[in-house]
Design a protein around this motif. Structure first.
Motif, mmCIF file in Angstrom:
data_model
loop_
_atom_site.group_PDB
_atom_site.id
_atom_site.type_symbol
_atom_site.label_atom_id
_atom_site.label_comp_id
_atom_site.label_asym_id
_atom_site.label_seq_id
_atom_site.Cartn_x
_atom_site.Cartn_y
_atom_site.Cartn_z
ATOM 1 N N ASP A 21 0.832 -1.207 0.000
ATOM 2 C CA ASP A 21 0.000 0.000 0.000
ATOM 3 C C ASP A 21 0.869 1.261 0.000
ATOM 4 O O ASP A 21 0.537 2.250 -0.662
ATOM 5 N N PHE A 22 1.976 1.225 0.738
ATOM 6 C CA PHE A 22 2.908 2.348 0.767
ATOM 7 C C PHE A 22 3.479 2.600 -0.632
ATOM 8 O O PHE A 22 3.511 3.739 -1.110
ATOM 9 N N PHE A 23 3.913 1.526 -1.302
ATOM 10 C CA PHE A 23 4.448 1.659 -2.661
ATOM 11 C C PHE A 23 3.393 2.243 -3.595
ATOM 12 O O PHE A 23 3.676 3.127 -4.396
ATOM 13 N N ARG A 24 2.173 1.745 -3.493
ATOM 14 C CA ARG A 24 1.093 2.215 -4.374
ATOM 15 C C ARG A 24 0.778 3.682 -4.123
ATOM 16 O O ARG A 24 0.529 4.449 -5.055
ATOM 17 N N GLU A 25 0.792 4.075 -2.855
ATOM 18 C CA GLU A 25 0.547 5.481 -2.503
ATOM 19 C C GLU A 25 1.592 6.384 -3.169
ATOM 20 O O GLU A 25 1.261 7.442 -3.706
ATOM 21 N N LYS A 26 2.852 5.953 -3.162
ATOM 22 C CA LYS A 26 3.926 6.742 -3.779
ATOM 23 C C LYS A 26 3.792 6.766 -5.307
ATOM 24 O O LYS A 26 4.119 7.780 -5.934
ATOM 25 N N ASP A 27 3.308 5.665 -5.907
ATOM 26 C CA ASP A 27 3.035 5.653 -7.357
ATOM 27 C C ASP A 27 1.989 6.706 -7.695
ATOM 28 O O ASP A 27 2.156 7.507 -8.616
ATOM 29 N N LYS A 28 0.907 6.692 -6.934
ATOM 30 C CA LYS A 28 -0.203 7.625 -7.179
ATOM 31 C C LYS A 28 0.240 9.073 -6.974
ATOM 32 O O LYS A 28 -0.185 9.959 -7.717
ATOM 33 N N LEU A 29 1.098 9.302 -5.981
ATOM 34 C CA LEU A 29 1.599 10.647 -5.718
ATOM 35 C C LEU A 29 2.377 11.166 -6.925
ATOM 36 O O LEU A 29 2.166 12.302 -7.363
ATOM 37 N N ALA A 30 3.240 10.333 -7.500
ATOM 38 C CA ALA A 30 4.018 10.743 -8.674
ATOM 39 C C ALA A 30 3.097 11.061 -9.848
ATOM 40 O O ALA A 30 3.292 12.054 -10.548
ATOM 41 N N MET A 31 2.075 10.228 -10.055
ATOM 42 C CA MET A 31 1.146 10.471 -11.163
ATOM 43 C C MET A 31 0.334 11.741 -10.921
ATOM 44 O O MET A 31 0.107 12.521 -11.848
ATOM 45 N N ALA A 32 -0.075 11.975 -9.668
ATOM 46 C CA ALA A 32 -0.863 13.164 -9.344
ATOM 47 C C ALA A 32 -0.024 14.439 -9.479
ATOM 48 O O ALA A 32 -0.523 15.462 -9.945
ATOM 49 N N LYS A 33 1.256 14.363 -9.095
ATOM 50 C CA LYS A 33 2.155 15.519 -9.200
ATOM 51 C C LYS A 33 2.523 15.803 -10.649
ATOM 52 O O LYS A 33 3.010 16.879 -10.960
ATOM 53 N N ASN A 34 2.342 14.776 -11.491
ATOM 54 C CA ASN A 34 2.754 14.885 -12.891
ATOM 55 C C ASN A 34 4.259 15.151 -12.978
ATOM 56 O O ASN A 34 4.730 15.864 -13.855
ATOM 57 N N GLY A 35 4.979 14.590 -12.009
ATOM 58 C CA GLY A 35 6.423 14.766 -11.954
ATOM 59 C C GLY A 35 7.027 13.858 -10.910
ATOM 60 O O GLY A 35 6.313 13.122 -10.237
ATOM 61 N N PRO A 36 8.335 13.915 -10.755
ATOM 62 C CA PRO A 36 9.030 13.012 -9.837
ATOM 63 C C PRO A 36 8.597 13.165 -8.381
ATOM 64 O O PRO A 36 8.298 14.260 -7.923
ATOM 65 N N SER A 37 8.590 12.044 -7.696
ATOM 66 C CA SER A 37 8.309 11.987 -6.267
ATOM 67 C C SER A 37 9.465 11.215 -5.634
ATOM 68 O O SER A 37 9.833 10.154 -6.122
ATOM 69 N N VAL A 38 10.053 11.762 -4.554
ATOM 70 C CA VAL A 38 11.212 11.137 -3.922
ATOM 71 C C VAL A 38 10.862 10.775 -2.485
ATOM 72 O O VAL A 38 10.230 11.558 -1.779
ATOM 73 N N ASN A 39 11.260 9.584 -2.067
ATOM 74 C CA ASN A 39 11.066 9.175 -0.680
ATOM 75 C C ASN A 39 12.151 8.179 -0.286
ATOM 76 O O ASN A 39 12.877 7.675 -1.133
ATOM 77 N N GLU A 40 12.256 7.940 1.025
ATOM 78 C CA GLU A 40 13.166 6.923 1.539
ATOM 79 C C GLU A 40 12.338 5.789 2.092
ATOM 80 O O GLU A 40 11.250 6.009 2.634
ATOM 81 N N GLU A 41 12.870 4.588 1.952
ATOM 82 C CA GLU A 41 12.169 3.408 2.459
ATOM 83 C C GLU A 41 13.185 2.329 2.777
ATOM 84 O O GLU A 41 14.243 2.271 2.147
ATOM 85 N N GLU A 42 12.876 1.512 3.755
ATOM 86 C CA GLU A 42 13.739 0.376 4.064
ATOM 87 C C GLU A 42 13.061 -0.878 3.543
ATOM 88 O O GLU A 42 11.876 -1.110 3.805
ATOM 89 N N ILE A 43 13.830 -1.663 2.790
ATOM 90 C CA ILE A 43 13.285 -2.889 2.214
ATOM 91 C C ILE A 43 14.163 -4.077 2.585
ATOM 92 O O ILE A 43 15.345 -3.909 2.894
ATOM 93 N N THR A 44 13.576 -5.255 2.556
ATOM 94 C CA THR A 44 14.293 -6.496 2.791
ATOM 95 C C THR A 44 14.246 -7.315 1.513
ATOM 96 O O THR A 44 13.172 -7.525 0.939
ATOM 97 N N PHE A 45 15.402 -7.756 1.071
ATOM 98 C CA PHE A 45 15.504 -8.522 -0.165
ATOM 99 C C PHE A 45 15.080 -9.964 0.067
ATOM 100 O O PHE A 45 15.611 -10.645 0.952
ATOM 101 N N ALA A 46 14.127 -10.424 -0.740
ATOM 102 C CA ALA A 46 13.641 -11.794 -0.630
ATOM 103 C C ALA A 46 14.738 -12.794 -0.990
ATOM 104 O O ALA A 46 14.776 -13.905 -0.461
#
Length: 181
Positions: free
Chosen positions: A86-111
Motif C-alpha cells: 500500500d505504501f508503494f502504491r501510494e507513492k506511485d499515485k503521488l508521482a502520477m498526481a504531481k505529474n512529476g518526480p516523487s522522492v522518498n526513503e524506504e527500508e526494504i528487505t531482499f527476498a
C-alpha cells in the motif's frame, strides 16, 4: 511459364535480406538496452497506471526473489506484505498526481537473501509519444552506507558538543576556584 511433366510452374523471388538485417538490428538494439538497464546497480522498474509491473531489471528481481517473467503482470501485493504494498502504491499515485518526480526513503528487505537496505526511491510518471500516461518508472538507490555515515557524524558532533560543554564547565570552575584563592 515453363512446363515440367505437364505442370506449369510459376514463382516469385523476393530479396528479404534488408528485412532480415533490420530485424537483426532491432534485436541487437533491444538486447543492448536490456543489458544497459540490467547493468545499472539501482533497482529499476516500470508499472502501468494500475500498479501492474511491465518490466524490471536484475537488481529488482533480487528484491522480489523472482525473475522478470514472474513479476510482469503482477502487483506489489503479490510479493510484499499489504502495508508495504500500500505504501508503494501510494507513492506511485503521488508521482502520477504531481505529474512529476516523487522522492522518498524506504527500508526494504531482499527476498533473495534477507538483507535490508535503505533506498532513496524516485518515481516519475511515464508518457507515450501521444502524451498518454503509460505508468510509473521507479528507481531505487541504496543509501544505507550514506545514512550510517550521517548517523555516525551526528553522534560524533554530539560527543564534541558534550566535551566542549564539559571543557567550558571546567574552565568556569577553575575561574571560580581562582577567585576564591
Amino acid at each position: 511459364p515453363k512446363t515440367v511433366a505437364g505442370y506449369c510452374l510459376r514463382g516469385t523471388i523476393q530479396d528479404i535480406s534488408r528485412l532480415k538485417q533490420a530485424e537483426e538490428a532491432r534485436y541487437q538494439s533491444e538486447l543492448q538496452l536490456k543489458t544497459l538497464v540490467d547493468t545499472i546497480p539501482d533497482l529499476v522498474w516500470l508499472k502501468d497506471a494500475d500498479g501492474i509491473y511491465l518490466s524490471c531489471n536484475r537488481r529488482f528481481e533480487q528484491f522480489f526473489g523472482a525473475k522478470e517473467q514472474e513479476i510482469v503482470g503482477k502487483t506489489d501485493h503479490d510479493f510484499v506484505d499489504k502495508e508495504l504494498a500500500d505504501f508503494f502504491r501510494e507513492k506511485d499515485k503521488l508521482a502520477m498526481a504531481k505529474n512529476g518526480p516523487s522522492v522518498n526513503e524506504e527500508e526494504i528487505t531482499f527476498a533473495e537473501d534477507g538483507h535490508s537496505e535503505i533506498l532513496e526511491t524516485i518515481k516519475t510518471p511515464m508518457y507515450d509519444s501521444a502524451g498518454k500516461l503509460v505508468g510509473v518508472l521507479g528507481i531505487g538507490r541504496n543509501i544505507t552506507e550514506r545514512k550510517q555515515a550521517e548517523e555516525e557524524k551526528e553522534q560524533l558532533e554530539g560527543q564534541l558538543r558534550q566535551s566542549q560543554k564539559m571543557e567550558a564547565v571546567g574552565r568556569l570552575a577553575g575561574g571560580v576556584a581562582h577567585d576564591f584563592n
